[in-house]
Scaffold this motif. Structure first.
Motif, PDB file in Angstrom:
ATOM      1  N   TYR A  88      -5.514   2.639   5.231  1.00  0.00           N
ATOM      2  CA  TYR A  88      -4.993   2.782   3.877  1.00  0.00           C
ATOM      3  C   TYR A  88      -3.575   2.234   3.785  1.00  0.00           C
ATOM      4  CZ  TYR A  88      -3.738   4.838  -0.598  1.00  0.00           C
ATOM      5  OH  TYR A  88      -3.334   5.001  -1.905  1.00  0.00           O
ATOM      6  N   PHE A  89      -2.733   2.612   4.761  1.00  0.00           N
ATOM      7  CA  PHE A  89      -1.361   2.126   4.730  1.00  0.00           C
ATOM      8  C   PHE A  89      -1.308   0.612   4.904  1.00  0.00           C
ATOM      9  CE2 PHE A  89       2.571   1.037   7.073  1.00  0.00           C
ATOM     10  CZ  PHE A  89       3.476   1.293   6.053  1.00  0.00           C
ATOM     11  N   GLY A  90      -2.174   0.076   5.756  1.00  0.00           N
ATOM     12  CA  GLY A  90      -2.204  -1.364   5.940  1.00  0.00           C
ATOM     13  C   GLY A  90      -2.493  -2.104   4.652  1.00  0.00           C
TER      14      GLY A  90
ATOM     15  N   ALA B 121      -2.000  -0.743   1.560  1.00  0.00           N
ATOM     16  CA  ALA B 121      -1.043  -0.384   0.518  1.00  0.00           C
ATOM     17  C   ALA B 121       0.347  -0.974   0.752  1.00  0.00           C
ATOM     18  CB  ALA B 121      -0.925   1.138   0.420  1.00  0.00           C
ATOM     19  N   SER B 122       0.676  -1.301   2.001  1.00  0.00           N
ATOM     20  CA  SER B 122       2.039  -1.702   2.321  1.00  0.00           C
ATOM     21  C   SER B 122       2.368  -3.140   1.957  1.00  0.00           C
ATOM     22  CB  SER B 122       2.306  -1.487   3.821  1.00  0.00           C
ATOM     23  OG  SER B 122       1.418  -2.268   4.601  1.00  0.00           O
ATOM     24  N   THR B 123       1.355  -3.954   1.781  1.00  0.00           N
ATOM     25  CA  THR B 123       1.572  -5.365   1.460  1.00  0.00           C
ATOM     26  C   THR B 123       0.560  -5.800   0.415  1.00  0.00           C
ATOM     27  OG1 THR B 123       2.248  -5.764   3.748  1.00  0.00           O
ATOM     28  CG2 THR B 123       1.796  -7.700   2.409  1.00  0.00           C
ATOM     29  N   GLY B 124       1.000  -6.624  -0.523  1.00  0.00           N
ATOM     30  CA  GLY B 124       0.066  -7.141  -1.512  1.00  0.00           C
ATOM     31  C   GLY B 124       0.467  -6.792  -2.934  1.00  0.00           C
ATOM     32  N   VAL B 125      -0.466  -6.993  -3.846  1.00  0.00           N
ATOM     33  CA  VAL B 125      -0.188  -6.820  -5.271  1.00  0.00           C
ATOM     34  C   VAL B 125       0.166  -5.378  -5.608  1.00  0.00           C
ATOM     35  CG1 VAL B 125      -1.177  -7.014  -7.590  1.00  0.00           C
ATOM     36  CG2 VAL B 125      -1.675  -8.766  -5.877  1.00  0.00           C
ATOM     37  N   ASP B 126      -0.542  -4.413  -5.004  1.00  0.00           N
ATOM     38  CA  ASP B 126      -0.231  -3.008  -5.279  1.00  0.00           C
ATOM     39  C   ASP B 126       1.179  -2.656  -4.812  1.00  0.00           C
ATOM     40  OD1 ASP B 126      -2.696  -2.692  -6.366  1.00  0.00           O
ATOM     41  OD2 ASP B 126      -3.553  -1.534  -4.717  1.00  0.00           O
ATOM     42  N   ALA B 127       1.549  -3.144  -3.635  1.00  0.00           N
ATOM     43  CA  ALA B 127       2.904  -2.897  -3.142  1.00  0.00           C
ATOM     44  C   ALA B 127       3.942  -3.512  -4.078  1.00  0.00           C
ATOM     45  CB  ALA B 127       3.058  -3.460  -1.727  1.00  0.00           C
ATOM     46  N   LEU B 128       3.644  -4.688  -4.603  1.00  0.00           N
ATOM     47  CA  LEU B 128       4.537  -5.342  -5.553  1.00  0.00           C
ATOM     48  C   LEU B 128       4.686  -4.514  -6.824  1.00  0.00           C
ATOM     49  CD1 LEU B 128       6.188  -7.708  -6.675  1.00  0.00           C
ATOM     50  CD2 LEU B 128       4.020  -8.826  -7.282  1.00  0.00           C
ATOM     51  N   ALA B 129       3.562  -3.997  -7.337  1.00  0.00           N
ATOM     52  CA  ALA B 129       3.601  -3.218  -8.576  1.00  0.00           C
ATOM     53  C   ALA B 129       4.439  -1.954  -8.405  1.00  0.00           C
ATOM     54  CB  ALA B 129       2.180  -2.859  -9.009  1.00  0.00           C
ATOM     55  N   TYR B 130       4.229  -1.218  -7.308  1.00  0.00           N
ATOM     56  CA  TYR B 130       4.999   0.004  -7.090  1.00  0.00           C
ATOM     57  C   TYR B 130       6.465  -0.299  -6.803  1.00  0.00           C
ATOM     58  CZ  TYR B 130       1.173   3.358  -7.305  1.00  0.00           C
ATOM     59  OH  TYR B 130       0.151   4.169  -7.747  1.00  0.00           O
ATOM     60  N   HIS B 131       6.731  -1.414  -6.150  1.00  0.00           N
ATOM     61  CA  HIS B 131       8.124  -1.845  -5.948  1.00  0.00           C
ATOM     62  C   HIS B 131       8.818  -2.025  -7.291  1.00  0.00           C
ATOM     63  CE1 HIS B 131      11.275  -4.918  -5.715  1.00  0.00           C
ATOM     64  NE2 HIS B 131      10.453  -5.795  -6.237  1.00  0.00           N
ATOM     65  N   LEU B 132       8.156  -2.654  -8.236  1.00  0.00           N
ATOM     66  CA  LEU B 132       8.749  -2.894  -9.548  1.00  0.00           C
ATOM     67  C   LEU B 132       8.970  -1.589 -10.309  1.00  0.00           C
ATOM     68  CD1 LEU B 132       6.779  -6.093 -10.623  1.00  0.00           C
ATOM     69  CD2 LEU B 132       9.149  -5.963  -9.830  1.00  0.00           C
ATOM     70  N   VAL B 133       8.030  -0.658 -10.186  1.00  0.00           N
ATOM     71  CA  VAL B 133       8.187   0.638 -10.851  1.00  0.00           C
ATOM     72  C   VAL B 133       9.383   1.391 -10.263  1.00  0.00           C
ATOM     73  CG1 VAL B 133       7.139   2.897 -11.260  1.00  0.00           C
ATOM     74  CG2 VAL B 133       5.752   0.819 -11.480  1.00  0.00           C
TER      75      VAL B 133
ATOM     76  N   PRO C 208       4.101  11.791  18.745  1.00  0.00           N
ATOM     77  CA  PRO C 208       5.352  11.687  17.985  1.00  0.00           C
ATOM     78  C   PRO C 208       6.040  10.342  18.137  1.00  0.00           C
ATOM     79  CG  PRO C 208       5.736  12.906  19.986  1.00  0.00           C
ATOM     80  CD  PRO C 208       4.250  12.641  19.927  1.00  0.00           C
ATOM     81  N   GLY C 209       5.555   9.506  19.023  1.00  0.00           N
ATOM     82  CA  GLY C 209       6.211   8.231  19.273  1.00  0.00           C
ATOM     83  C   GLY C 209       5.648   7.077  18.470  1.00  0.00           C
ATOM     84  N   SER C 210       4.828   7.375  17.446  1.00  0.00           N
ATOM     85  CA  SER C 210       4.291   6.295  16.625  1.00  0.00           C
ATOM     86  C   SER C 210       5.427   5.508  16.007  1.00  0.00           C
ATOM     87  CB  SER C 210       3.400   6.855  15.514  1.00  0.00           C
ATOM     88  OG  SER C 210       2.335   7.584  16.060  1.00  0.00           O
ATOM     89  N   PRO C 211       5.519   4.213  16.252  1.00  0.00           N
ATOM     90  CA  PRO C 211       6.697   3.464  15.816  1.00  0.00           C
ATOM     91  C   PRO C 211       6.664   3.104  14.341  1.00  0.00           C
ATOM     92  CG  PRO C 211       5.161   1.997  16.905  1.00  0.00           C
ATOM     93  CD  PRO C 211       4.578   3.377  17.023  1.00  0.00           C
ATOM     94  N   GLY C 212       7.835   2.794  13.826  1.00  0.00           N
ATOM     95  CA  GLY C 212       7.988   2.237  12.498  1.00  0.00           C
ATOM     96  C   GLY C 212       7.478   3.147  11.402  1.00  0.00           C
ATOM     97  N   PRO C 213       7.072   2.565  10.291  1.00  0.00           N
ATOM     98  CA  PRO C 213       6.619   3.339   9.153  1.00  0.00           C
ATOM     99  C   PRO C 213       5.410   4.210   9.467  1.00  0.00           C
ATOM    100  CG  PRO C 213       6.982   1.052   8.538  1.00  0.00           C
ATOM    101  CD  PRO C 213       7.065   1.118  10.030  1.00  0.00           C
ATOM    102  N   GLY C 214       4.693   3.888  10.541  1.00  0.00           N
ATOM    103  CA  GLY C 214       3.509   4.664  10.885  1.00  0.00           C
ATOM    104  C   GLY C 214       3.806   6.132  11.105  1.00  0.00           C
ATOM    105  N   ALA C 215       5.031   6.460  11.546  1.00  0.00           N
ATOM    106  CA  ALA C 215       5.389   7.858  11.775  1.00  0.00           C
ATOM    107  C   ALA C 215       5.287   8.664  10.493  1.00  0.00           C
ATOM    108  CB  ALA C 215       6.805   7.952  12.344  1.00  0.00           C
ATOM    109  N   LEU C 216       5.609   8.050   9.366  1.00  0.00           N
ATOM    110  CA  LEU C 216       5.582   8.754   8.091  1.00  0.00           C
ATOM    111  C   LEU C 216       4.288   8.510   7.328  1.00  0.00           C
ATOM    112  CD1 LEU C 216       7.051  10.437   5.937  1.00  0.00           C
ATOM    113  CD2 LEU C 216       8.110   8.345   5.119  1.00  0.00           C
TER     114      LEU C 216
END
Length: 470
Positions: free
Chosen positions: A134-136, A138-150, A282-290
């Protein structure tokens, strides 16, 4: 044009804390901590905040309050040099890099928060079943662009209201909510199974780890401290330029650093017990931790949807309070230097960030460049430049500004502070920057120290004709 000022001291402190408290505390802090040895990183980070962060905050406050202008105009007017204006322009560039990726991450947070609220009506948590996939998506693409603008639009609405009716009012409401929700989540996390293991990972100091990996920990710790305290980007110069009365700058800097660090520590007290209670690495790197580990864990909790709504609500408020300060930097620059009214300045800045943020939202390589490669180095270089300016250009004027509004005890610390910001901290920051570039790996520790000293001496002799700290 009359320059706005903060209405109250509390308003200024909460606005500065809002700038400091953001994704750096909640999104970035846990996974950087986990990647760098947990408690060992936490110890180094706290030392950097105390030894570098607080003096650095005071240094930026001194520039902003004395000049009453944005970083570009402040360095130019106080020095009488266009060359220093170029250095001030680095802060505008840094703000461009910061908000370009930050608004994309803010969009992710906003999306997860909205979907958590919708799930409270009875539906499933859409990101909880297959959180990685899901994160993969949601993190890139048109949906990510739309939420960035909001998210960028929400930021612009607050900044459009100005200093008092926008930034101060917004952060005065948001920051108490962030603290209250985090305290409630911390209390809840303490009741989870195996929470003690999370505390042990997070808080048990391992001196052997420090001895083996101090240099590898120092760079990320310094970068995290600067990122989370909003140092090096000119944010605190901009906010201090709206100070309309004498205040104790050392007191304000200390209060901001304490409150900011408290949020980061509380975030860890929520994140790590939750991960350990569910057996998540607990060592999941980057945004994956959240966005993967924690988001996926909510589906396995009895009150997961409610906790998810509260958690992502906290992160969304924190992200918004920080993005406000990032947008204010170019807006203040456009108002001061080009005479634009606030409405037009916000519109111009918004258009620029919409484009640069879109590049981050649509291309993960661009996001990686901005969020990982550039930001820490720009912040480190920016703060080093600001502190050299305070120590070698302002000199005695900086000491005078430091003492304005401060009590007898704080005033007595002025000479030591000035020497620290003019000599010690720039050398440390240059050393940190060189190690982040891998120089110590290629040539060794002592040659890197020598290179840092050489850069410091070059600055010393280059600026010797200015007011001196020695």
């Amino acid at each position: 044009m009359t320059r706005e000022t903060w209405a109250t001291r509390v308003g200024f402190i909460l606005a500065a804390v809002g700038s400091a408290v953001g994704l750096g505390n909640i999104w970035r802090f846990p996974w950087v901590t986990a990647e760098n040895g947990g408690s060992a990183f936490l110890l180094v980070y706290l030392l950097v905040v105390l030894a570098v962060g607080v003096p650095g905050l005071v240094g930026e406050f001194v520039i902003g309050r004395r000049a009453k202008r944005n970083p570009v105009g402040a360095l130019r007017d106080l020095s009488g040099s266009r060359g220093w204006a170029v250095v001030g322009g680095l802060s505008v560039l840094t703000a461009l890099v910061l908000l370009s990726f930050y608004s994309v991450v803010g969009g992710w947070i906003l999306r997860y928060f909205v979907e958590s609220l919708l799930a409270l009506a009875g539906g499933p948590l859409p990101y909880a079943t297959e959180p990685g996939a899901y994160f993969g998506a949601a993190s890139t693409g048109v949906d990510a662009l739309a939420y960035h603008l909001v998210f960028l639009g929400l930021t612009a609405v607050v900044v459009l209201g100005g200093v008092r009716k926008g930034i101060e009012l917004g952060t005065t409401v948001m920051m108490p909510l962030v603290f209250l929700l985090l305290v409630a989540l911390t209390a809840w996390a303490a009741t989870q199974p195996d929470a003690a293991a999370g505390y042990a990972f997070y808080l048990s100091f391992d001196l052997s780890t420090l001895e083996r990996n101090f240099l590898s920990i120092l760079g990320p710790a310094a970068g995290q401290a600067l990122f989370t305290l909003s140092l090096g980007a000119g944010t605190m110069i901009t906010y201090a330029s709206y100070l309309g009365e004498d205040r104790s700058l050392p007191f304000d800097a200390g209060a901001i650093a304490v409150l900011n660090t408290l949020v980061g520590v509380l975030a860890g007290l929520v994140v790590f017990p939750l991960l350990f209670s569910l057996g998540v690495d607990p060592g999941s790197p980057g945004p994956g931790a959240l966005f993967v580990s924690i988001a996926g864990a909510f589906a396995r909790l009895p009150v997961g949807t409610l906790v998810a709504s509260a958690f992502f609500g906290v992160v969304a408020l924190a992200a918004l309070s920080s993005s406000i300060s990032m947008l204010e930097i170019p807006v203040s620059f456009l108002v001061d230097e080009f005479g634009l009214d606030r409405r037009r300045a916000v519109a111009v800045a918004l258009a620029v960030f919409a484009v640069t943020g879109a590049a981050n939202a649509l291309d993960s390589a661009v996001f990686q460049l901005f969020a990982v490669t550039l930001v820490d180095r720009l912040l480190t270089a920016g703060l080093a430049a600001f502190l050299l300016f305070v120590g070698w250009v302002l000199g005695k004027d900086a000491l005078e500004e430091f003492r304005r509004g401060a009590g007898d005890f704080a005033s007595s610390l002025g000479p030591a502070w000035l020497f620290a910001v003019g000599v010690v901290l720039p050398l440390f920051l240059v050393f940190t920057l060189l190690t982040s570039l891998g120089l110590d790996t290629h040539v060794g520790f002592w040659p890197t120290v020598a290179a840092a000293v050489a850069v410091g001496l070059a600055a010393f002799f280059g600026l010797r004709s200015s007011n001196s700290v020695v």
